[in-house]
Design a protein around this motif. Structure first.
Motif, PDB file in Angstrom:
ATOM      1  N   LEU A  85      10.293 -14.534  -5.584  1.00 15.58           N
ATOM      2  CA  LEU A  85       8.972 -13.846  -5.762  1.00 15.58           C
ATOM      3  C   LEU A  85       8.244 -13.618  -4.607  1.00 15.58           C
ATOM      4  N   ASP A  86       7.594 -12.095  -4.762  1.00 16.50           N
ATOM      5  CA  ASP A  86       6.666 -11.647  -3.877  1.00 16.50           C
ATOM      6  C   ASP A  86       5.422 -12.308  -3.597  1.00 16.50           C
ATOM      7  N   LYS A  87       5.605 -12.911  -2.276  1.00 16.44           N
ATOM      8  CA  LYS A  87       4.274 -13.743  -2.130  1.00 16.44           C
ATOM      9  C   LYS A  87       2.934 -12.980  -2.250  1.00 16.44           C
ATOM     10  N   VAL A  88       3.012 -11.809  -1.801  1.00 15.10           N
ATOM     11  CA  VAL A  88       1.807 -10.780  -1.826  1.00 15.10           C
ATOM     12  C   VAL A  88       1.452 -10.443  -3.372  1.00 15.10           C
ATOM     13  N   ILE A  89       2.133 -10.744  -4.083  1.00 13.43           N
ATOM     14  CA  ILE A  89       1.788 -10.255  -5.783  1.00 13.43           C
ATOM     15  C   ILE A  89       1.644 -11.806  -6.334  1.00 13.43           C
ATOM     16  N   HIS A  90       2.223 -12.825  -5.974  1.00  7.27           N
ATOM     17  CA  HIS A  90       2.363 -14.057  -6.508  1.00  7.27           C
ATOM     18  C   HIS A  90       0.966 -14.716  -6.266  1.00  7.27           C
ATOM     19  N   SER A  91      -0.070 -14.240  -6.595  1.00  4.36           N
ATOM     20  CA  SER A  91      -1.452 -14.704  -6.623  1.00  4.36           C
ATOM     21  C   SER A  91      -2.206 -14.301  -7.941  1.00  4.36           C
ATOM     22  N   ARG A  92      -2.830 -14.982  -8.623  1.00  4.90           N
ATOM     23  CA  ARG A  92      -3.697 -14.734  -9.736  1.00  4.90           C
ATOM     24  C   ARG A  92      -4.364 -13.394  -9.583  1.00  4.90           C
ATOM     25  N   ILE A  93      -5.357 -13.478  -8.813  1.00  2.00           N
ATOM     26  CA  ILE A  93      -6.007 -12.235  -8.368  1.00  2.00           C
ATOM     27  C   ILE A  93      -5.318 -11.041  -8.093  1.00  2.00           C
ATOM     28  N   ARG A  94      -4.524 -10.963  -6.993  1.00  2.00           N
ATOM     29  CA  ARG A  94      -3.664  -9.924  -7.032  1.00  2.00           C
ATOM     30  C   ARG A  94      -2.712  -9.591  -7.836  1.00  2.00           C
ATOM     31  N   LEU A 134      -3.158  -6.558  -0.504  1.00  2.00           N
ATOM     32  CA  LEU A 134      -2.723  -5.587  -0.984  1.00  2.00           C
ATOM     33  C   LEU A 134      -2.568  -4.341  -0.348  1.00  2.00           C
ATOM     34  N   GLU A 135      -3.625  -3.822   0.127  1.00  2.00           N
ATOM     35  CA  GLU A 135      -3.678  -2.672   0.903  1.00  2.00           C
ATOM     36  C   GLU A 135      -2.982  -2.956   2.379  1.00  2.00           C
ATOM     37  N   ALA A 136      -2.837  -3.833   2.958  1.00  2.00           N
ATOM     38  CA  ALA A 136      -2.096  -4.153   4.257  1.00  2.00           C
ATOM     39  C   ALA A 136      -0.859  -4.187   3.898  1.00  2.00           C
ATOM     40  N   ALA A 137      -0.306  -4.470   2.665  1.00  2.00           N
ATOM     41  CA  ALA A 137       1.075  -4.577   2.153  1.00  2.00           C
ATOM     42  C   ALA A 137       1.707  -3.349   1.769  1.00  2.00           C
ATOM     43  N   GLY A 138       0.681  -2.253   1.696  1.00  2.00           N
ATOM     44  CA  GLY A 138       1.197  -1.033   0.967  1.00  2.00           C
ATOM     45  C   GLY A 138       1.152  -0.682  -0.113  1.00  2.00           C
ATOM     46  N   TYR A 139       0.758  -1.835  -1.035  1.00  2.00           N
ATOM     47  CA  TYR A 139       0.733  -1.532  -2.349  1.00  2.00           C
ATOM     48  C   TYR A 139      -0.414  -1.067  -3.204  1.00  2.00           C
ATOM     49  N   VAL A 140      -1.634  -0.931  -2.571  1.00  2.00           N
ATOM     50  CA  VAL A 140      -2.609  -0.009  -3.050  1.00  2.00           C
ATOM     51  C   VAL A 140      -3.346   0.795  -1.940  1.00  2.00           C
ATOM     52  N   PHE A 141      -3.767   1.811  -2.404  1.00  2.00           N
ATOM     53  CA  PHE A 141      -4.550   2.765  -1.560  1.00  2.00           C
ATOM     54  C   PHE A 141      -5.991   2.569  -2.118  1.00  2.00           C
ATOM     55  N   CYS A 142      -6.829   2.698  -0.900  1.00  2.00           N
ATOM     56  CA  CYS A 142      -8.481   2.734  -1.103  1.00  2.00           C
ATOM     57  C   CYS A 142      -8.882   4.000  -0.819  1.00  2.00           C
ATOM     58  N   ASP A 143      -9.625   4.716  -1.564  1.00  2.00           N
ATOM     59  CA  ASP A 143     -10.316   6.054  -0.979  1.00  2.00           C
ATOM     60  C   ASP A 143     -11.720   5.623  -1.207  1.00  2.00           C
ATOM     61  N   LYS A 144     -12.107   5.659  -0.153  1.00  2.00           N
ATOM     62  CA  LYS A 144     -13.821   5.293  -0.066  1.00  2.00           C
ATOM     63  C   LYS A 144     -14.564   6.856   0.132  1.00  2.00           C
ATOM     64  N   THR A 145     -15.353   6.772  -0.830  1.00  2.00           N
ATOM     65  CA  THR A 145     -16.439   7.812  -1.022  1.00  2.00           C
ATOM     66  C   THR A 145     -17.837   7.408  -1.141  1.00  2.00           C
ATOM     67  N   PHE A 146     -18.542   8.547  -1.335  1.00  2.00           N
ATOM     68  CA  PHE A 146     -19.944   8.102  -1.780  1.00  2.00           C
ATOM     69  C   PHE A 146     -20.422   8.939  -3.094  1.00  2.00           C
ATOM     70  N   GLN A 147     -20.905   8.207  -3.927  1.00  2.00           N
ATOM     71  CA  GLN A 147     -21.573   8.966  -5.236  1.00  2.00           C
ATOM     72  C   GLN A 147     -23.009   8.666  -5.188  1.00  2.00           C
ATOM     73  N   LYS A 148     -23.661   9.664  -4.960  1.00  2.00           N
ATOM     74  CA  LYS A 148     -25.244   9.698  -4.908  1.00  2.00           C
ATOM     75  C   LYS A 148     -25.510   8.789  -3.740  1.00  2.00           C
ATOM     76  N   ARG A 149     -25.003   8.924  -2.843  1.00  2.00           N
ATOM     77  CA  ARG A 149     -25.243   8.091  -1.477  1.00  2.00           C
ATOM     78  C   ARG A 149     -25.155   6.597  -1.669  1.00  2.00           C
ATOM     79  N   ILE A 150     -24.175   6.101  -2.528  1.00  2.00           N
ATOM     80  CA  ILE A 150     -23.771   4.760  -2.921  1.00  2.00           C
ATOM     81  C   ILE A 150     -22.553   4.854  -2.599  1.00  2.00           C
TER      82      ILE A 150
END
Length: 117
Positions: A17-26, A62-78
């Motif tokens: 079992l993949d220990k990166v995925i084997h967490s309830r939240i992940r 998940l990002e460190a494992a390469g499983y997800v990608f995060c695109d950080k932007t701003f929407q109305k300065r938020i």
């Protein structure tokens, strides 16, 4: 409890079992992203019921494992963080699902035999 040949021959090695995925939240976050393609941090948090701090830590793993990608932007300065699964993440989730299902396979066969009249 009776030992059956299918259960005794089954590979129950937890290291499969993949220990990166084997967490309830992940696991929940990946399943949600798999279903919706992409989602904001807030959407993921609200859908899986995690706290900001917990979710942040798990998404970074998940990002460190390469499983997800995060695109950080701003929407109305938020700040807005949009997450999506990578191809590697989708492949890993499919393998994980198959491996978990194989842990149950000998028992599913036994249960269906017990339910047969």
């Amino acid at each position: 409890m009776q030992n059956t040949s299918s259960a005794t021959e089954q590979n129950f090695d937890y290291k499969r079992l993949d220990k990166v995925i084997h967490s309830r939240i992940r696991f929940a976050a990946l399943c949600y992203l798999d279903a919706v393609d992409s989602a904001s941090f807030i959407d993921i948090r609200d859908r899986i019921g995690a706290t900001d701090g917990n979710l942040g830590v798990h998404l970074r793993k998940l990002e460190a494992a390469g499983y997800v990608f995060c695109d950080k932007t701003f929407q109305k300065r938020i700040p807005l963080s949009l997450y999506r699964m990578t191809r590697q993440g989708r492949n890993a989730l499919q393998v994980y699902k198959r491996e978990v299902s194989e842990f149950f396979s000998p028992f599913n066969h036994e249960r269906s035999a017990l339910n047969t009249p």
